[in-house]
Scaffold this active site. Structure first.
Site, PDB file in Angstrom:
ATOM      1  N   HIS A 223       0.825  -1.208   0.000  1.00  0.00           N
ATOM      2  CA  HIS A 223       0.000   0.000   0.000  1.00  0.00           C
ATOM      3  C   HIS A 223       0.856   1.253   0.000  1.00  0.00           C
ATOM      4  O   HIS A 223       2.055   1.220   0.333  1.00  0.00           O
ATOM      5  CB  HIS A 223      -0.969   0.017   1.194  1.00  0.00           C
ATOM      6  CG  HIS A 223      -0.315   0.172   2.532  1.00  0.00           C
ATOM      7  ND1 HIS A 223       0.033   1.392   3.073  1.00  0.00           N
ATOM      8  CD2 HIS A 223       0.054  -0.762   3.459  1.00  0.00           C
ATOM      9  CE1 HIS A 223       0.569   1.218   4.277  1.00  0.00           C
ATOM     10  NE2 HIS A 223       0.605  -0.082   4.539  1.00  0.00           N
TER      11      HIS A 223
ATOM     12  N   CYS B  61       3.659  -4.466   6.500  1.00  0.00           N
ATOM     13  CA  CYS B  61       3.219  -4.225   5.129  1.00  0.00           C
ATOM     14  C   CYS B  61       4.389  -3.825   4.233  1.00  0.00           C
ATOM     15  O   CYS B  61       5.465  -3.460   4.707  1.00  0.00           O
ATOM     16  CB  CYS B  61       2.155  -3.127   5.098  1.00  0.00           C
ATOM     17  SG  CYS B  61       0.559  -3.642   5.773  1.00  0.00           S
TER      18      CYS B  61
END
Length: 242
Positions: free
Chosen positions: A199, A216
């Site tokens: 992301h 992430c």
């Protein structure tokens, strides 16, 4: 790559402004010191500038070889601290001052602190539609049938929350995702392993590699991940390796 200016031990700078191709060099100026590099330039000289700015703690990103907003702000800070005009452009005076305060960067400083070229793709990335993510070079490559469509710099989880390695699939996309666990935005999220996703990261864009994620894969280029998000489908393969 070095540029010798008066009083420097490095090779002499040519007389034309740096461009996006080839070696950077000074441009004549009638109002002040010649400008060597400024925002938008890309070259090995810019990469060395960034490596030297890292040595004096004015830049925490890259080196990438591209004179971006983070580099411009770092140069402004360096200039202001030393009573120089805060232009954000690297002129001969700024460069000379920086040379005196730093050592010649080696390969590790130039390439292995992030922003380095992508290495050979993992064999598992060579078939199908794949987000090929290399922890060693800190790069993400979007590949289709063994061909690289796009490449972008990424960062990973901090020591206590490492990004998982292995082969996964994108199982959920969420354009405006918000993490309730960490109370933070995760735009353009493409989830591949539990709560771990590729992301966009506002923090990565602002602080570079000085920070880390909770596992992430962070992307700092919003335009790049916006385009990637539009291409990736649920079920596409994700390979994370080092």
């Amino acid at each position: 790559m070095h540029i010798e200016l008066p009083g420097s031990k490095t090779p002499s700078a040519p007389s034309s402004k740096a461009g996006s191709h080839g070696e950077p060099s000074a441009s004549p100026s009638t109002t002040g010191p010649a400008v060597l590099w400024s925002r938008g330039d890309s070259s090995d000289g810019v990469r060395e500038l960034q490596a030297r700015l890292r040595q004096v703690d004015w830049l925490f990103d890259g080196p990438t070889g591209t004179y971006d907003d983070l580099t411009e702000n770092a140069v402004k800070g360096f200039q202001g601290k030393r009573g120089l005009p805060k232009t954000g452009r690297t002129d001969t005076v700024t460069w000379q001052r920086l040379l005196k305060m730093t050592h010649e960067p080696g390969t590790w400083e130039l390439y292995l602190m992030g922003g380095q070229p992508a290495g050979p793709a993992d064999p598992r990335c060579l078939t199908g539609r794949v987000l090929c993510i290399d922890k060693t070079t800190r790069t993400l490559r979007w590949m289709i049938d063994g061909q690289t469509v796009s490449t972008m710099s990424v960062r990973f989880g901090a020591t206590g929350t490492p990004t998982r390695e292995g082969v996964f699939d994108v199982y959920w996309k969420s354009r405006h995702h918000w993490s309730t666990l960490y109370d933070s935005p995760m735009p353009y999220a493409m989830f591949f392993s539990g709560g771990q996703a590729v992301h966009y990261s506002y923090d990565f864009a602002a602080r570079g590699y000085a920070g880390g994620s909770h596992g992430c894969v962070n992307v700092r280029d919003e335009a790049a991940i916006s385009d990637l998000y539009g291409q990736v489908r649920n079920g596409d393969k994700v390979v994370v390796y080092r």
